[in-house]
Motif scaffolding. Structure first.
Motif, PDB file in Angstrom:
ATOM      1  N   VAL A  10       2.915  16.874   1.336  1.00 55.83           N
ATOM      2  CA  VAL A  10       3.982  16.574   2.199  1.00 55.83           C
ATOM      3  C   VAL A  10       4.447  15.070   1.475  1.00 55.83           C
ATOM      4  O   VAL A  10       5.953  14.711   1.874  1.00 55.83           O
ATOM      5  N   VAL A  11       4.000  14.505   0.952  1.00 55.50           N
ATOM      6  CA  VAL A  11       4.245  12.990   0.342  1.00 55.50           C
ATOM      7  C   VAL A  11       5.041  13.270  -1.310  1.00 55.50           C
ATOM      8  O   VAL A  11       5.586  12.516  -1.502  1.00 55.50           O
ATOM      9  N   GLN A  12       4.466  14.142  -2.098  1.00 53.16           N
ATOM     10  CA  GLN A  12       5.220  14.671  -3.368  1.00 53.16           C
ATOM     11  C   GLN A  12       6.601  14.287  -3.335  1.00 53.16           C
ATOM     12  O   GLN A  12       7.282  13.750  -3.939  1.00 53.16           O
ATOM     13  N   PRO A  13       7.545  15.032  -2.541  1.00 51.65           N
ATOM     14  CA  PRO A  13       9.006  15.100  -2.509  1.00 51.65           C
ATOM     15  C   PRO A  13       9.521  13.603  -2.326  1.00 51.65           C
ATOM     16  O   PRO A  13      10.415  13.472  -2.912  1.00 51.65           O
ATOM     17  N   GLY A  59       0.712  -1.090  -0.073  1.00 52.00           N
ATOM     18  CA  GLY A  59      -0.026   0.023   0.053  1.00 52.00           C
ATOM     19  C   GLY A  59       0.916   1.192  -0.052  1.00 52.00           C
ATOM     20  O   GLY A  59       0.529   2.219  -0.638  1.00 52.00           O
ATOM     21  N   ILE A  60       2.012   1.226   0.948  1.00 56.18           N
ATOM     22  CA  ILE A  60       2.811   2.560   0.882  1.00 56.18           C
ATOM     23  C   ILE A  60       3.495   2.843  -0.349  1.00 56.18           C
ATOM     24  O   ILE A  60       3.354   3.761  -1.064  1.00 56.18           O
ATOM     25  N   LEU A  61       3.993   1.715  -1.068  1.00 56.27           N
ATOM     26  CA  LEU A  61       4.447   1.981  -2.395  1.00 56.27           C
ATOM     27  C   LEU A  61       3.821   2.028  -3.671  1.00 56.27           C
ATOM     28  O   LEU A  61       4.029   2.939  -4.609  1.00 56.27           O
ATOM     29  N   ILE A  62       2.341   1.468  -3.489  1.00 55.99           N
ATOM     30  CA  ILE A  62       1.509   2.136  -4.287  1.00 55.99           C
ATOM     31  C   ILE A  62       1.315   3.502  -4.457  1.00 55.99           C
ATOM     32  O   ILE A  62       1.129   3.983  -5.477  1.00 55.99           O
ATOM     33  N   ALA A  63       1.112   4.149  -3.304  1.00 55.62           N
ATOM     34  CA  ALA A  63       1.210   5.566  -3.142  1.00 55.62           C
ATOM     35  C   ALA A  63       2.128   6.520  -3.651  1.00 55.62           C
ATOM     36  O   ALA A  63       2.225   7.464  -4.257  1.00 55.62           O
ATOM     37  N   LEU A  64       3.437   5.848  -3.133  1.00 57.38           N
ATOM     38  CA  LEU A  64       4.581   6.741  -3.421  1.00 57.38           C
ATOM     39  C   LEU A  64       4.942   6.516  -4.851  1.00 57.38           C
ATOM     40  O   LEU A  64       5.740   7.317  -5.534  1.00 57.38           O
ATOM     41  N   SER A  65       4.507   5.461  -5.600  1.00 56.69           N
ATOM     42  CA  SER A  65       4.977   5.059  -6.952  1.00 56.69           C
ATOM     43  C   SER A  65       4.198   5.792  -7.949  1.00 56.69           C
ATOM     44  O   SER A  65       4.084   5.926  -9.321  1.00 56.69           O
ATOM     45  N   ALA A  66       2.833   6.665  -7.363  1.00 60.95           N
ATOM     46  CA  ALA A  66       1.923   7.280  -8.312  1.00 60.95           C
ATOM     47  C   ALA A  66       1.410   6.375  -9.425  1.00 60.95           C
ATOM     48  O   ALA A  66       1.250   6.857 -10.466  1.00 60.95           O
ATOM     49  N   LEU A  67       1.042   5.363  -8.860  1.00 59.29           N
ATOM     50  CA  LEU A  67       0.596   4.271  -9.750  1.00 59.29           C
ATOM     51  C   LEU A  67      -0.823   4.562 -10.398  1.00 59.29           C
ATOM     52  O   LEU A  67      -1.563   4.363 -11.460  1.00 59.29           O
ATOM     53  N   LEU A  85      11.549  10.638  -5.080  1.00 59.84           N
ATOM     54  CA  LEU A  85      12.642   9.785  -4.731  1.00 59.84           C
ATOM     55  C   LEU A  85      12.790   8.170  -4.966  1.00 59.84           C
ATOM     56  O   LEU A  85      13.902   7.685  -4.941  1.00 59.84           O
ATOM     57  N   ILE A  86      11.733   7.829  -5.774  1.00 59.60           N
ATOM     58  CA  ILE A  86      11.611   6.565  -6.206  1.00 59.60           C
ATOM     59  C   ILE A  86      11.473   6.407  -7.491  1.00 59.60           C
ATOM     60  O   ILE A  86      10.675   7.130  -8.367  1.00 59.60           O
ATOM     61  N   VAL A  91      -2.758   7.717  -9.445  1.00 62.19           N
ATOM     62  CA  VAL A  91      -2.875   9.035  -9.843  1.00 62.19           C
ATOM     63  C   VAL A  91      -1.592   9.726  -9.882  1.00 62.19           C
ATOM     64  O   VAL A  91      -0.395   9.191  -9.323  1.00 62.19           O
ATOM     65  N   PRO A  92      -1.470  10.950 -10.635  1.00 62.15           N
ATOM     66  CA  PRO A  92      -0.245  11.549 -10.937  1.00 62.15           C
ATOM     67  C   PRO A  92       0.382  11.950  -9.479  1.00 62.15           C
ATOM     68  O   PRO A  92      -0.439  12.249  -8.619  1.00 62.15           O
ATOM     69  N   ASN A  93       1.630  12.322  -9.563  1.00 51.91           N
ATOM     70  CA  ASN A  93       2.304  12.705  -8.349  1.00 51.91           C
ATOM     71  C   ASN A  93       1.725  14.069  -7.565  1.00 51.91           C
ATOM     72  O   ASN A  93       1.363  14.373  -6.620  1.00 51.91           O
ATOM     73  N   ALA A  94       1.459  15.013  -8.627  1.00 54.78           N
ATOM     74  CA  ALA A  94       0.403  16.219  -8.175  1.00 54.78           C
ATOM     75  C   ALA A  94      -0.768  15.979  -7.542  1.00 54.78           C
ATOM     76  O   ALA A  94      -0.997  17.100  -6.749  1.00 54.78           O
ATOM     77  N   ALA A  95      -1.412  15.015  -7.575  1.00 55.93           N
ATOM     78  CA  ALA A  95      -2.484  14.572  -6.784  1.00 55.93           C
ATOM     79  C   ALA A  95      -2.365  14.079  -5.437  1.00 55.93           C
ATOM     80  O   ALA A  95      -3.121  14.089  -4.534  1.00 55.93           O
ATOM     81  N   LEU A  96      -0.909  13.862  -4.953  1.00 59.55           N
ATOM     82  CA  LEU A  96      -0.869  13.369  -3.745  1.00 59.55           C
ATOM     83  C   LEU A  96      -0.459  14.317  -2.827  1.00 59.55           C
ATOM     84  O   LEU A  96      -0.453  15.618  -3.293  1.00 59.55           O
TER      85      LEU A  96
END
Length: 244
Positions: A185-188, A167-175, A192-193, A177-182
């Motif tokens: 605080v999570v976007q930077p 679950g954590i990596l699904i969110a951080l990988s922007a699978l 990194l991945i 939604v686009p990174n901008a939708a995160l």
């Protein structure tokens, strides 16, 4: 060393290629996410949706298969013979990771088939971005999750030890939604991945996104290699048990 890597990759394919658990991880879970995602964003299948859904299957499969592979090495008691060989543990683990990455690719055509049967395909579907993005995502996912190999070998296995990681990596990988939708605080952290950069390119980004992703893959691969060498050193010098 290359011979050992090839053999370990072959063993991974031989023992797990058609494993029901592996196929379930690669195909069932992402399809569930696809139905949820489509309920919020209806329409025909686009390359970014197809790659993102496949990426969930890849991520889940790599974690499940790596956990199974490292557990089998312990059960088969192959770690100490490998530790005493000239190449050490590194070629065994790298071979396993290579086999796992190849296994994870089943998610790419498998999930696309389900998506197309369910909702059709966009008329301007970019097949190159789908294929290249999917291949790069499999490599990036394996490089990142490969860090888990150190902990699976260094510490005793326990049920649920990887729970929550998917679950954590699904969110951080922007699978999904686009990174901008995160969250801001999570976007930077997500940048990194390498998966987030691959997805940004799949959504219409430029070549620099791919170059950044490849650079990050190299960094993560180097960290995996360094962590395995450290594990070899402490196993030899401190007699840390590897097989439980």
């Amino acid at each position: 060393m290359l011979r050992t890597i090839r053999r370990a990759a072959f063993d991974q394919a031989r023992t797990q290629l058609l494993s029901p658990l592996s196929l379930l991880a690669a195909l069932a879970m992402p399809c569930v996410f696809a139905f949820v995602l489509h309920s919020f964003a209806p329409g025909r299948t686009t390359p970014d949706m197809a790659v993102g859904i496949a990426g969930i299957g890849m991520l889940n499969a790599v974690i499940v298969d790596l956990l199974g592979a490292m557990s089998k090495e312990k059960v088969w008691r192959t770690l100490y013979p490998a530790l005493g060989s000239p190449g050490g543990l590194v070629p065994v683990v790298l071979g396993r990771l290579a086999g796992i990455a190849a296994q994870a690719l089943v998610s790419l055509p498998g999930t696309l088939l389900v998506l197309v049967l369910a909702w059709g395909i966009s008329p301007d579907f970019d097949w190159f971005r789908w294929l290249a993005g999917g291949l790069l995502l499999a490599i990036a996912t394996t490089a990142v999750v490969g860090l888990l190999a150190y902990f699976l070998l260094r510490f005793p296995s326990s049920p649920g030890m990887t729970n929550g990681l998917t679950g954590i990596l699904i969110a951080l990988s922007a699978l999904l939604v686009p990174n901008a939708a995160l969250p801001a605080v999570v976007q930077p952290i997500a940048w990194l991945i390498p998966q987030s950069h691959v997805m940004a390119w799949t959504r219409g980004g430029d070549i620099p996104q791919i170059l950044i992703a490849l650079g990050q893959v190299v960094v993560f691969s180097a960290v995996v290699l360094a962590s395995l060498r450290r594990l070899e050193r402490i196993a030899r010098e401190q007699s840390v048990p590897l097989e439980y």
